[in-house]
Design an enzyme around this catalytic site. Structure first.
Site, PDB file in Angstrom:
ATOM      1  CB  CYS A  94       4.931 -15.732  46.126  1.00 23.84           C
ATOM      2  SG  CYS A  94       3.702 -16.916  45.606  1.00 23.84           S
ATOM      3  CG  HIS A 128       6.648 -17.123  49.555  1.00 25.65           C
ATOM      4  ND1 HIS A 128       5.399 -16.780  49.992  1.00 25.65           N
ATOM      5  CD2 HIS A 128       6.460 -17.986  48.510  1.00 25.65           C
ATOM      6  CE1 HIS A 128       4.498 -17.400  49.251  1.00 25.65           C
ATOM      7  NE2 HIS A 128       5.115 -18.132  48.342  1.00 25.65           N
ATOM      8  CG  ASN A 146       1.974 -20.183  48.655  1.00 27.54           C
ATOM      9  OD1 ASN A 146       1.948 -18.975  48.839  1.00 27.54           O
ATOM     10  ND2 ASN A 146       2.602 -20.730  47.623  1.00 27.54           N
TER      11      ASN A 146
END
Ligand code: UT7
Length: 326
Positions: free
Chosen positions: A113, A253, A283
Site C-alpha cells: 500500500c 492511504h 482499499n
C-alpha cells in the site's frame, strides 16, 4: 534548488461496483459491520480480462493528456503494484509497451500500500539528480484476483483501480518537499500472499491450502498502523518545520476510516481537510493515494501553493510519507 513537481494526474476505476449488500450474499457479513469497522460501502471490481497494466494504461493516458505530453516524452515509468500481470516481465514494461513509450526505462516497485509514495520518492531522487526529466509514476492494483472470496475477514476490504502522476523538474519554490520511506520486514507475517513465489511454488497443495490468496491479521495490522502513522506524520511535519495548521490537505492511504480519523485527530486536523474516498473504492493498495490525489486535483481541493501530505502504511511492513507544495 532543483525539485520535482507533479504536473498532471490521472486515474481509472473499473465499472463494476460490488456493494456491501452484495457481499452479504457471499459471506457471513453485514453492511452495518463493514461500514462501522471500515467505512467502506462499495468497491470496484475489474472484469475477467483486465490485468493491472490495463488499469495502469487508462490512468496513464489520462495523466499524459492532462500534461499535454506524448508517451515518447516519458524517460522513466515506475509502477507500484503487488498484483502485477505476471511475475516477469514487470507491469511497468507491459505498460511501456501499451503506451508506446519507447524511450522510457521501466520497472516495478513492491511496497504494497505504500508503493505509490515509494515510487514518488525514487522518481524525486532521479529528477533532483538530473538523471531523468519526465517520470510517470503509477499505482495499479487488481486485488480482487488475489482475494479469498470465502474469507470474510479480508474479502470485504479490497477493491481494484489505478492512479498515475507525471513528474518534471522545477526551479520554483514548490513541488515535492520531502519523502520518507520505511520498512520493518520482521512483521511480514501480518500481511502476505504466501503462494506462487519461490517459497511456495504453485502446486495442487498450495492451491488446496488457498495459499494463492492474500492473508491479513487485520486487528494486529490496525494497531501497528495507527501507532506508526501517527509518528510518521508528526516526524514529517517536524523535520520540515511545518505546523499541522499549515497543511491544506491530508491524503491518506484508504484502508480504514478509523485509521484515517486517528491520524487526523493526532494532527488536530478537521476531517474537511482530509481526503476520504474508501467508501466508494475500498482499499486499493498502491492505487489508493494516486486515485485520491487525482480526485482532489480535479475537484479543486488542491490549489497552487498548498501544502499537502500523503501518507501510507501496508504489507512488508512498509510506511511512507510525501510532503508536497502544490
Ligand atoms: O492496507 C494496508 C494495511 N491494512 C490495514 O491497515 C488494515 C488494518 N485492519 C483493519 O482495517 C481492521 O482490523 C479490520 C477492518 C480488518 C477488522 O476490524 P477489527 O475491528 O480489527 O475487527 P477484528 O478483526 O478484531 O474482528 C472483530 C470481530 C471478530 O469476531 P469475534 O471474534 O469478536 O466474534 C471477527 O470474526 O468481527 C468478526 N469479523 C466480521 N464480522 C462480520 C471479521 N470480519 C468480519 C466481517 N463481517 N466481514
Amino acid at each position: 534548488m532543483l525539485r520535482s513537481k507533479i504536473i498532471a494526474t490521472g486515474s481509472y476505476a473499473p465499472e463494476r461496483i460490488l456493494r456491501n449488500q452484495d457481499l452479504e450474499k457471499m459471506v457471513d457479513t453485514s453492511d452495518e459491520w463493514i461500514t462501522e469497522r471500515t467505512g467502506i460501502k462499495e468497491r470496484r471490481i475489474a472484469d475477467e480480462k483486465q490485468a493491472a497494466s490495463d488499469l495502469a494504461y487508462e490512468a496513464s493516458k489520462a495523466a499524459l493528456k492532462g500534461a499535454n505530453l506524448k508517451s515518447k516524452d516519458i524517460d522513466l515509468i515506475i509502477v507500484a503494484t503487488v498484483t502485477g500481470d505476471m511475475p516477469v516481465p514487470s507491469t511497468a514494461c507491459l505498460l511501456q509497451d501499451k503506451l508506446g513509450a519507447r524511450k522510457a526505462a521501466a520497472f516495478d516497485i513492491n511496497a504494497a500500500c505504500s508503493g505509490f509514495i515509494y515510487g514518488l520518492s525514487v522518481a524525486d531522487s532521479f529528477i533532483r539528480s538530473g538523471t531523468y526529466k519526465r517520470i510517470l509514476v503509477v499505482g495499479a492494483e487488481i486485488l480482487s484476483k488475489f482475494t479469498d472470496w470465502e474469507d470474510r475477514s479480508t474479502c470485504v476490504l479490497f477493491g481494484d483501480g489505478a492512479g498515475a502522476a507525471i513528474l518534471e523538474p522545477t526551479e520554483e519554490d514548490r513541488g515535492i518537499i520531502s519523502t520518507k520511506i520505511h520498512s520493518d520486514g520482521s512483521l511480514w507475517e501480518l500481511l502476505n500472499l504466501p503462494g506462487g513465489g519461490s517459497r511456495n511454488p504453485v502446486s495442487k497443495d498450495t492451491i488446496k491450502k488457498r495459499l494463492h490468496y492474500l492473508k491479513m491479521k487485520g486487528n494486529e495490522t490496525f494497531k501497528v498502523a495507527v501507532r506508526t502513522l501517527e509518528n510518521l506524520i508528526v516526524d514529517t511535519l517536524k523535520e520540515n518545520k511545518l505546523k499541522p495548521s499549515q497543511l491544506s490537505l491530508l491524503i491518506p492511504h484508504q484502508a480504514n476510516l478509523r485509521i484515517i480519523q486517528a491520524t487526523a485527530n493526532r494532527l488536530d486536523l478537521p476531517m474537511d481537510r482530509v481526503i476520504v474516498n474508501l467508501d466508494r473504492y475500498g482499499n486499493t493498495s498502491a492505487a489508493s493515494i494516486p486515485i485520491a490525489l487525482d480526485e482532489a486535483a480535479k475537484t479543486g481541493r488542491v490549489r497552487d501553493g498548498n501544502y499537502i501530505l500523503l501518507e501510507a502504511f501496508g504489507g512488508g511492513l512498509t510506511w511512507a510519507s510525501a510532503l508536497i507544495k502544490w
